[in-house]
Design an enzyme around this catalytic site. Structure first.
Site, PDB file in Angstrom:
ATOM      1  N   LYS A 105       0.726  -1.091   0.168  1.00 53.32           N
ATOM      2  CA  LYS A 105      -0.040   0.170   0.628  1.00 53.32           C
ATOM      3  C   LYS A 105       0.903   1.289  -0.547  1.00 53.32           C
ATOM      4  O   LYS A 105       1.776   0.500   0.357  1.00 53.32           O
ATOM      5  CB  LYS A 105      -1.021   0.229   1.328  1.00 53.32           C
ATOM      6  CG  LYS A 105      -2.093  -1.250   1.306  1.00 53.32           C
ATOM      7  CD  LYS A 105      -3.046  -1.294   2.033  1.00 53.32           C
ATOM      8  CE  LYS A 105      -4.479  -2.557   2.050  1.00 53.32           C
ATOM      9  NZ  LYS A 105      -4.559  -1.837   3.094  1.00 53.32           N
ATOM     10  N   TYR A 110     -12.348  -2.113  -3.657  1.00 55.56           N
ATOM     11  CA  TYR A 110     -13.073  -2.210  -2.557  1.00 55.56           C
ATOM     12  C   TYR A 110     -14.263  -1.866  -2.190  1.00 55.56           C
ATOM     13  O   TYR A 110     -15.257  -1.719  -2.176  1.00 55.56           O
ATOM     14  CB  TYR A 110     -12.239  -0.811  -1.838  1.00 55.56           C
ATOM     15  CG  TYR A 110     -11.448  -1.437  -1.583  1.00 55.56           C
ATOM     16  CD1 TYR A 110     -11.058  -2.507  -0.213  1.00 55.56           C
ATOM     17  CD2 TYR A 110      -9.784  -0.127  -1.649  1.00 55.56           C
ATOM     18  CE1 TYR A 110      -9.693  -2.315  -0.253  1.00 55.56           C
ATOM     19  CE2 TYR A 110      -8.433  -0.704  -1.106  1.00 55.56           C
ATOM     20  CZ  TYR A 110      -8.257  -1.230  -0.580  1.00 55.56           C
ATOM     21  OH  TYR A 110      -7.381  -1.951  -0.034  1.00 55.56           O
ATOM     22  N   ASN A 134      -1.887   0.430   6.623  1.00 60.01           N
ATOM     23  CA  ASN A 134      -1.533  -0.358   7.024  1.00 60.01           C
ATOM     24  C   ASN A 134      -0.898  -1.595   6.037  1.00 60.01           C
ATOM     25  O   ASN A 134      -0.701  -2.686   6.228  1.00 60.01           O
ATOM     26  CB  ASN A 134      -3.039  -1.535   7.872  1.00 60.01           C
ATOM     27  CG  ASN A 134      -3.576  -1.568   6.924  1.00 60.01           C
ATOM     28  OD1 ASN A 134      -3.631  -1.712   5.725  1.00 60.01           O
ATOM     29  ND2 ASN A 134      -4.609  -2.223   7.654  1.00 60.01           N
ATOM     30  N   HIS A 165      -2.063  -4.627   1.579  1.00 60.12           N
ATOM     31  CA  HIS A 165      -3.792  -6.143   1.187  1.00 60.12           C
ATOM     32  C   HIS A 165      -3.159  -7.464   1.165  1.00 60.12           C
ATOM     33  O   HIS A 165      -2.333  -7.723   0.388  1.00 60.12           O
ATOM     34  CB  HIS A 165      -4.440  -5.153   0.477  1.00 60.12           C
ATOM     35  CG  HIS A 165      -5.636  -6.851   0.119  1.00 60.12           C
ATOM     36  ND1 HIS A 165      -6.527  -6.209   0.682  1.00 60.12           N
ATOM     37  CD2 HIS A 165      -5.636  -6.741  -0.807  1.00 60.12           C
ATOM     38  CE1 HIS A 165      -7.120  -7.219  -0.756  1.00 60.12           C
ATOM     39  NE2 HIS A 165      -7.034  -8.004  -1.299  1.00 60.12           N
ATOM     40  N   GLU A 213      -9.374 -10.760  -7.705  1.00 64.17           N
ATOM     41  CA  GLU A 213      -8.553  -9.364  -7.396  1.00 64.17           C
ATOM     42  C   GLU A 213      -7.350 -10.105  -7.875  1.00 64.17           C
ATOM     43  O   GLU A 213      -6.769  -8.884  -9.287  1.00 64.17           O
ATOM     44  CB  GLU A 213      -7.484  -9.316  -5.841  1.00 64.17           C
ATOM     45  CG  GLU A 213      -8.977  -8.931  -5.416  1.00 64.17           C
ATOM     46  CD  GLU A 213      -9.200  -9.235  -3.549  1.00 64.17           C
ATOM     47  OE1 GLU A 213      -7.948  -9.606  -2.868  1.00 64.17           O
ATOM     48  OE2 GLU A 213      -9.653  -9.150  -3.296  1.00 64.17           O
TER      49      GLU A 213
HETATM   50  P1  RTP Z   1      -7.146  -6.271   3.200  1.00 62.35           P
HETATM   51  O1  RTP Z   1      -8.390  -6.235   2.884  1.00 62.35           O
HETATM   52  O2  RTP Z   1      -6.560  -4.744   2.835  1.00 62.35           O
HETATM   53  O3  RTP Z   1      -5.963  -6.992   3.439  1.00 62.35           O
HETATM   54  O4  RTP Z   1      -7.233  -6.128   5.542  1.00 62.35           O
HETATM   55  P2  RTP Z   1      -8.329  -6.470   6.172  1.00 62.35           P
HETATM   56  O5  RTP Z   1      -8.674  -7.593   4.862  1.00 62.35           O
HETATM   57  O6  RTP Z   1      -7.096  -6.875   7.278  1.00 62.35           O
HETATM   58  O7  RTP Z   1      -8.905  -5.715   6.137  1.00 62.35           O
HETATM   59  P3  RTP Z   1     -10.837  -5.520   6.055  1.00 62.35           P
HETATM   60  O8  RTP Z   1     -11.457  -5.162   7.001  1.00 62.35           O
HETATM   61  O9  RTP Z   1     -10.810  -5.568   4.854  1.00 62.35           O
HETATM   62  O10 RTP Z   1     -10.525  -3.745   5.306  1.00 62.35           O
HETATM   63  C1  RTP Z   1     -10.039  -3.416   4.367  1.00 62.35           C
HETATM   64  C2  RTP Z   1      -9.235  -2.365   4.383  1.00 62.35           C
HETATM   65  O11 RTP Z   1      -9.904  -0.849   4.891  1.00 62.35           O
HETATM   66  C3  RTP Z   1      -9.021  -0.176   6.039  1.00 62.35           C
HETATM   67  N1  RTP Z   1     -10.322  -0.068   7.032  1.00 62.35           N
HETATM   68  N2  RTP Z   1     -10.430   0.953   7.537  1.00 62.35           N
HETATM   69  N3  RTP Z   1     -10.037   3.343   9.629  1.00 62.35           N
HETATM   70  C4  RTP Z   1     -10.684   2.209   9.792  1.00 62.35           C
HETATM   71  O12 RTP Z   1     -11.539   1.786  10.994  1.00 62.35           O
HETATM   72  C5  RTP Z   1     -10.599   1.089   8.772  1.00 62.35           C
HETATM   73  N4  RTP Z   1     -10.760  -0.827   8.674  1.00 62.35           N
HETATM   74  C6  RTP Z   1     -10.507  -1.294   7.759  1.00 62.35           C
HETATM   75  C7  RTP Z   1      -7.894  -1.427   6.433  1.00 62.35           C
HETATM   76  O13 RTP Z   1      -6.697  -0.259   5.326  1.00 62.35           O
HETATM   77  C8  RTP Z   1      -7.787  -2.795   5.621  1.00 62.35           C
HETATM   78  O14 RTP Z   1      -6.895  -2.842   5.113  1.00 62.35           O
HETATM   79 MG    MG Z   2      -9.736  -7.578   3.281  1.00 63.12          MG
END
Ligand code: RTP
Ligand code: MG
Length: 140
Positions: free
Chosen positions: A11, A51, A114, A117, A128
């Protein structure tokens, strides 16, 4: 265990800090092989489409703005049980909760910025990968 593929994004917070190599090394050390890789600057439409599953979440606008703020590196990773292997290497979404030795513990700045992804299922990995790569760009 079967050799499978997953999709990864390094990212903007990581590319900005010149961590493409450091993050890729952690993925390789976790047993994943980079079989496709390119640096791109995502358009707003591309990021919103990618997204779309999160479009009703409160952080959607912030997430899209962040993902188009700087270039990213999109990759296809191959390895045994690649989706889980990659997510284990990434660590928890919130770096404050990520285990020691994970990419997000080492490098992430916040729950939003973070660093990586990773696809969360084999089905989503295929979707994807197809979203960003032509078949001939992937060399296994
Ligand atoms: P990713 O999809 O990026 O691999 O991460 P993940 O599964 O761990 O997280 P996900 O729940 O799918 O959320 C996608 C991305 O959205 C951002 N996010 N921001 N501000 C917030 O509360 C929040 N929550 C999620 C993060 O960049 C997350 O990786
Ligand atoms: Mg995710």
């Amino acid at each position: 265990m079967a050799v499978t593929r997953t999709f990864s994004i390094i990212k903007p917070d990581a590319t900005r800090r010149n961590l493409t190599g450091a993050v890729t090394k952690m993925l390789e050390d976790a047993g994943l092989r980079v079989v496709a890789s390119k640096r791109i600057h995502m358009s707003r439409e591309q990021a919103e489409g990618f997204y779309a599953v999160h479009k009703d979440r409160p952080f959607f606008g912030e997430l899209v703005d962040f993902m188009i703020s700087e270039p990213v590196v999109v990759q296809v990773l191959e390895g045994e049980d690649a989706v889980k292997r990659n997510r284990d290497a990434m660590g928890a979404t919130n770096p404050a909760e990520a285990a020691d030795g994970t990419i997000r513990k080492e490098h992430a700045l916040s729950i939003g910025e973070n660093s990586v992804h990773g696809s969360d299922s084999d089905d989503n990995a295929k979707i994807e990968i197809d979203y960003f790569f032509q078949p001939e760009e992937i060399v296994g």
